[in-house]
Scaffold this motif. Structure first.
Motif, PDB file in Angstrom:
ATOM      1  N   THR A 128       0.851  -1.179   0.000  1.00 20.59           N
ATOM      2  CA  THR A 128       0.000   0.000   0.000  1.00 20.59           C
ATOM      3  C   THR A 128       0.888   1.231   0.000  1.00 20.59           C
ATOM      4  OG1 THR A 128      -0.132   0.135   2.403  1.00 20.59           O
ATOM      5  CG2 THR A 128      -1.823  -1.180   1.290  1.00 20.59           C
ATOM      6  N   SER A 131      -2.005   7.674  -0.628  1.00 20.50           N
ATOM      7  CA  SER A 131      -2.431   8.222  -1.923  1.00 20.50           C
ATOM      8  C   SER A 131      -2.047   9.688  -2.108  1.00 20.50           C
ATOM      9  CB  SER A 131      -3.940   8.054  -2.109  1.00 20.50           C
ATOM     10  OG  SER A 131      -4.643   8.763  -1.110  1.00 20.50           O
ATOM     11  N   PRO A 149      -6.489   0.444  -8.642  1.00 21.84           N
ATOM     12  CA  PRO A 149      -7.602   1.251  -8.125  1.00 21.84           C
ATOM     13  C   PRO A 149      -8.884   0.456  -7.883  1.00 21.84           C
ATOM     14  CG  PRO A 149      -7.176   1.775 -10.423  1.00 21.84           C
ATOM     15  CD  PRO A 149      -6.084   0.843  -9.981  1.00 21.84           C
ATOM     16  N   GLU A 150      -8.973  -0.729  -8.446  1.00 21.90           N
ATOM     17  CA  GLU A 150     -10.167  -1.545  -8.211  1.00 21.90           C
ATOM     18  C   GLU A 150     -10.149  -2.211  -6.836  1.00 21.90           C
ATOM     19  OE1 GLU A 150      -7.117  -4.243 -10.176  1.00 21.90           O
ATOM     20  OE2 GLU A 150      -7.743  -2.167 -10.421  1.00 21.90           O
ATOM     21  N   LYS A 151      -9.047  -2.097  -6.104  1.00 20.52           N
ATOM     22  CA  LYS A 151      -8.931  -2.691  -4.771  1.00 20.52           C
ATOM     23  C   LYS A 151      -9.026  -1.600  -3.710  1.00 20.52           C
ATOM     24  CE  LYS A 151      -8.022  -6.911  -6.078  1.00 20.52           C
ATOM     25  NZ  LYS A 151      -8.889  -8.008  -5.773  1.00 20.52           N
ATOM     26  N   LEU A 152      -9.623  -1.940  -2.585  1.00 15.16           N
ATOM     27  CA  LEU A 152      -9.669  -1.056  -1.436  1.00 15.16           C
ATOM     28  C   LEU A 152      -8.898  -1.693  -0.295  1.00 15.16           C
ATOM     29  CD1 LEU A 152     -13.440  -0.027  -1.363  1.00 15.16           C
ATOM     30  CD2 LEU A 152     -11.511   1.346  -2.143  1.00 15.16           C
ATOM     31  N   PHE A 154      -8.596  -2.223   3.648  1.00 14.30           N
ATOM     32  CA  PHE A 154      -9.412  -2.184   4.847  1.00 14.30           C
ATOM     33  C   PHE A 154      -8.546  -2.486   6.068  1.00 14.30           C
ATOM     34  CE2 PHE A 154     -12.572  -2.874   1.637  1.00 14.30           C
ATOM     35  CZ  PHE A 154     -13.710  -2.247   2.113  1.00 14.30           C
TER      36      PHE A 154
END
Length: 166
Positions: A128, A131, A149-152, A154
């Motif tokens: 990570t 940003s 960008p399709e992953k978040l 948590f």
């Protein structure tokens, strides 16, 4: 593990942190610098050393040091599964001392990590990044890293962790 050339007269090497490593105090000091850099809480020096000594066996740490200083480190663990049900590495921290930046140390640590992944038959390295840290993002992109960008990302912590555990 490997010697690297960063343009100094001193021997610089990247190696694994060992149990009861004599470099623990220098690594702890660099971790204190990292916490200050990020503006987050930092436990006392001795507490950091104790935490390093009792870290989980799967948590590995690469050190970059010369004869005088701890220059940087990378902490990582193997992960499974990933795309195609293949194993990989999760890079938790990559940090280079503020005084040592722009000398190729971060790239050397990432290269060492890529070699570890390759030698262990691991298919990827995930990590990570903040940003808002455009300099860091540019560094990772220059290495060939691609944002997903399709992953978040948590996190379950503090009261939420305790509430779920109860």
């Amino acid at each position: 593990m490997q010697s690297i050339d960063i343009g100094t007269h001193m021997k610089t090497e990247i190696r694994f942190l060992l149990q009861d490593d004599p470099a623990l105090p220098r690594l702890a000091a660099l971790m204190q610098e990292m916490q200050t850099h990020y503006g987050v809480y930092c436990p006392p020096h001795e507490e950091i050393i104790a935490g390093l000594a009792r870290r989980p066996p799967a948590a590995e740490i690469l050190l970059c040091e010369d004869e005088e200083a701890m220059l940087g480190f990378a902490t990582f663990s193997a992960i499974y599964p990933g795309p195609g049900l293949k194993p990989g590495i999760f890079l938790k921290e990559l940090y280079v001392s503020n005084a040592q930046r722009e000398r190729g140390i971060g790239k050397a640590l990432m290269r060492a990590l890529a070699r570890i992944a390759s030698s262990r038959g691991l298919s990827r390295i995930d990590w990570t990044a903040d940003s808002s840290d455009l300099r860091l993002i540019a560094f990772y992109e220059r290495l060939g890293g691609a944002p997903k960008p399709e992953k978040l990302f948590f996190r379950l912590e503090d009261e939420a962790l305790e509430a779920l555990a109860d």
